[in-house]
Design a protein around this motif. Structure first.
Motif, PDB file in Angstrom:
ATOM      1  N   VAL A  23      10.351-111.646  60.182  1.00 50.40           N
ATOM      2  CA  VAL A  23       9.073-111.759  59.808  1.00 50.40           C
ATOM      3  C   VAL A  23       8.269-110.668  60.366  1.00 50.40           C
ATOM      4  CG1 VAL A  23       6.935-113.183  60.243  1.00 50.40           C
ATOM      5  CG2 VAL A  23       8.718-114.272  59.661  1.00 50.40           C
ATOM      6  N   VAL A  24       8.482-110.310  61.682  1.00 55.17           N
ATOM      7  CA  VAL A  24       7.885-109.117  62.239  1.00 55.17           C
ATOM      8  C   VAL A  24       8.125-107.659  61.551  1.00 55.17           C
ATOM      9  CG1 VAL A  24       7.411-107.576  64.335  1.00 55.17           C
ATOM     10  CG2 VAL A  24       7.491-110.524  64.425  1.00 55.17           C
ATOM     11  N   GLY A  25       9.370-107.615  61.296  1.00 57.67           N
ATOM     12  CA  GLY A  25       9.777-106.302  60.584  1.00 57.67           C
ATOM     13  C   GLY A  25       9.354-106.125  59.406  1.00 57.67           C
ATOM     14  N   PHE A  26       9.379-107.362  58.502  1.00 57.21           N
ATOM     15  CA  PHE A  26       8.940-106.899  57.100  1.00 57.21           C
ATOM     16  C   PHE A  26       7.305-107.072  57.040  1.00 57.21           C
ATOM     17  CE2 PHE A  26      13.397-108.166  55.723  1.00 57.21           C
ATOM     18  CZ  PHE A  26      13.550-107.267  54.544  1.00 57.21           C
ATOM     19  N   TYR A  27       6.791-107.336  57.938  1.00 56.76           N
ATOM     20  CA  TYR A  27       5.292-107.377  57.925  1.00 56.76           C
ATOM     21  C   TYR A  27       4.793-106.156  58.258  1.00 56.76           C
ATOM     22  CZ  TYR A  27       0.413-108.518  58.858  1.00 56.76           C
ATOM     23  OH  TYR A  27      -0.965-108.373  58.705  1.00 56.76           O
ATOM     24  N   ALA A  28       5.567-105.482  59.213  1.00 56.60           N
ATOM     25  CA  ALA A  28       5.257-104.167  59.800  1.00 56.60           C
ATOM     26  C   ALA A  28       5.680-103.146  58.607  1.00 56.60           C
ATOM     27  CB  ALA A  28       5.960-103.852  61.035  1.00 56.60           C
ATOM     28  N   LEU A  29       6.711-103.359  57.989  1.00 54.35           N
ATOM     29  CA  LEU A  29       7.114-102.433  57.021  1.00 54.35           C
ATOM     30  C   LEU A  29       5.997-102.645  55.888  1.00 54.35           C
ATOM     31  CD1 LEU A  29       9.229-100.508  55.789  1.00 54.35           C
ATOM     32  CD2 LEU A  29      10.490-102.529  54.932  1.00 54.35           C
ATOM     33  N   GLY A  30       5.656-103.680  55.411  1.00 53.36           N
ATOM     34  CA  GLY A  30       4.673-104.288  54.374  1.00 53.36           C
ATOM     35  C   GLY A  30       3.292-103.483  54.720  1.00 53.36           C
ATOM     36  N   LEU A  31       2.745-103.476  55.820  1.00 55.69           N
ATOM     37  CA  LEU A  31       1.747-102.605  56.156  1.00 55.69           C
ATOM     38  C   LEU A  31       1.737-101.329  56.242  1.00 55.69           C
ATOM     39  CD1 LEU A  31       0.163-104.653  59.390  1.00 55.69           C
ATOM     40  CD2 LEU A  31      -0.604-104.508  57.256  1.00 55.69           C
ATOM     41  N   ARG A  32       3.020-100.759  56.607  1.00 49.73           N
ATOM     42  CA  ARG A  32       3.370 -99.304  56.499  1.00 49.73           C
ATOM     43  C   ARG A  32       3.503 -98.792  54.923  1.00 49.73           C
ATOM     44  NH1 ARG A  32       2.688 -94.353  57.873  1.00 49.73           N
ATOM     45  NH2 ARG A  32       4.761 -93.134  57.308  1.00 49.73           N
ATOM     46  N   MET A  33       3.950 -99.678  54.234  1.00 42.77           N
ATOM     47  CA  MET A  33       3.888 -99.413  52.728  1.00 42.77           C
ATOM     48  C   MET A  33       2.624 -99.460  52.163  1.00 42.77           C
ATOM     49  SD  MET A  33       7.162 -98.506  51.494  1.00 42.77           S
ATOM     50  CE  MET A  33       6.972 -97.571  53.130  1.00 42.77           C
ATOM     51  N   LEU A  34       1.842-100.514  52.441  1.00 41.66           N
ATOM     52  CA  LEU A  34       0.420-100.694  52.243  1.00 41.66           C
ATOM     53  C   LEU A  34      -0.492 -99.140  52.442  1.00 41.66           C
ATOM     54  CD1 LEU A  34      -1.174-102.838  50.560  1.00 41.66           C
ATOM     55  CD2 LEU A  34      -1.957-103.692  52.984  1.00 41.66           C
ATOM     56  N   VAL A  35      -0.260 -98.819  53.704  1.00 45.62           N
ATOM     57  CA  VAL A  35      -0.803 -97.635  54.067  1.00 45.62           C
ATOM     58  C   VAL A  35      -0.607 -96.376  52.993  1.00 45.62           C
ATOM     59  CG1 VAL A  35      -1.468 -95.951  55.818  1.00 45.62           C
ATOM     60  CG2 VAL A  35      -1.363 -98.291  56.373  1.00 45.62           C
ATOM     61  N   ARG A  36       0.997 -96.363  52.974  1.00 40.55           N
ATOM     62  CA  ARG A  36       1.452 -95.297  52.058  1.00 40.55           C
ATOM     63  C   ARG A  36       0.877 -95.414  50.716  1.00 40.55           C
ATOM     64  NH1 ARG A  36       3.000 -90.796  53.822  1.00 40.55           N
ATOM     65  NH2 ARG A  36       4.659 -90.511  52.322  1.00 40.55           N
TER      66      ARG A  36
END
Length: 110
Positions: free
Chosen positions: A24-37
């Motif tokens: 959950v934490v890993g995919f949420y962080a990756l999702g936020l990173r992709m959202l910023v990108r």
């Protein structure tokens, strides 16, 4: 009266909790990173709390929104790459949602 600890079951629960948390934490962080990108920087407006938390001022909120807009304009990605990053972000958030829903179902069903 003796208390027996089922260590195998304990370690199964520990392992499942660790894997679920990392997922959950890993995919949420990756999702936020992709959202910023993708150029969609999440800016959260401040909420009013009573004596519990110091709330940022309107000036600070406007400055954060301006910085987010500037970062979105400076993105070196093409529109196709931004679209792909946005789809990846939504996919990451879907994985988080599925993991949380599966955990809730495991608790409710058993």
């Amino acid at each position: 009266m003796t208390v027996a600890i089922h260590w195998e079951a304990f370690f199964q629960v520990l392992g499942a909790a660790l894997v679920g948390t990392l997922l959950v934490v890993g995919f949420y962080a990756l999702g936020l990173r992709m959202l910023v990108r993708a150029g969609r920087v999440p800016v959260v407006t401040p909420a009013e709390f009573t004596d519990a938390i110091t709330v940022i001022s309107d000036k600070e909120a406007k400055r954060a929104a301006k910085a987010a807009a500037k970062a979105a304009r400076k993105s070196p990605l093409s529109e196709a790459q931004k679209s792909l990053a946005l789809v990846a972000a939504y996919a990451c958030f879907a994985v988080c949602t599925a993991a949380v829903a599966a955990g809730i179902l495991l608790i409710v069903v058993k």
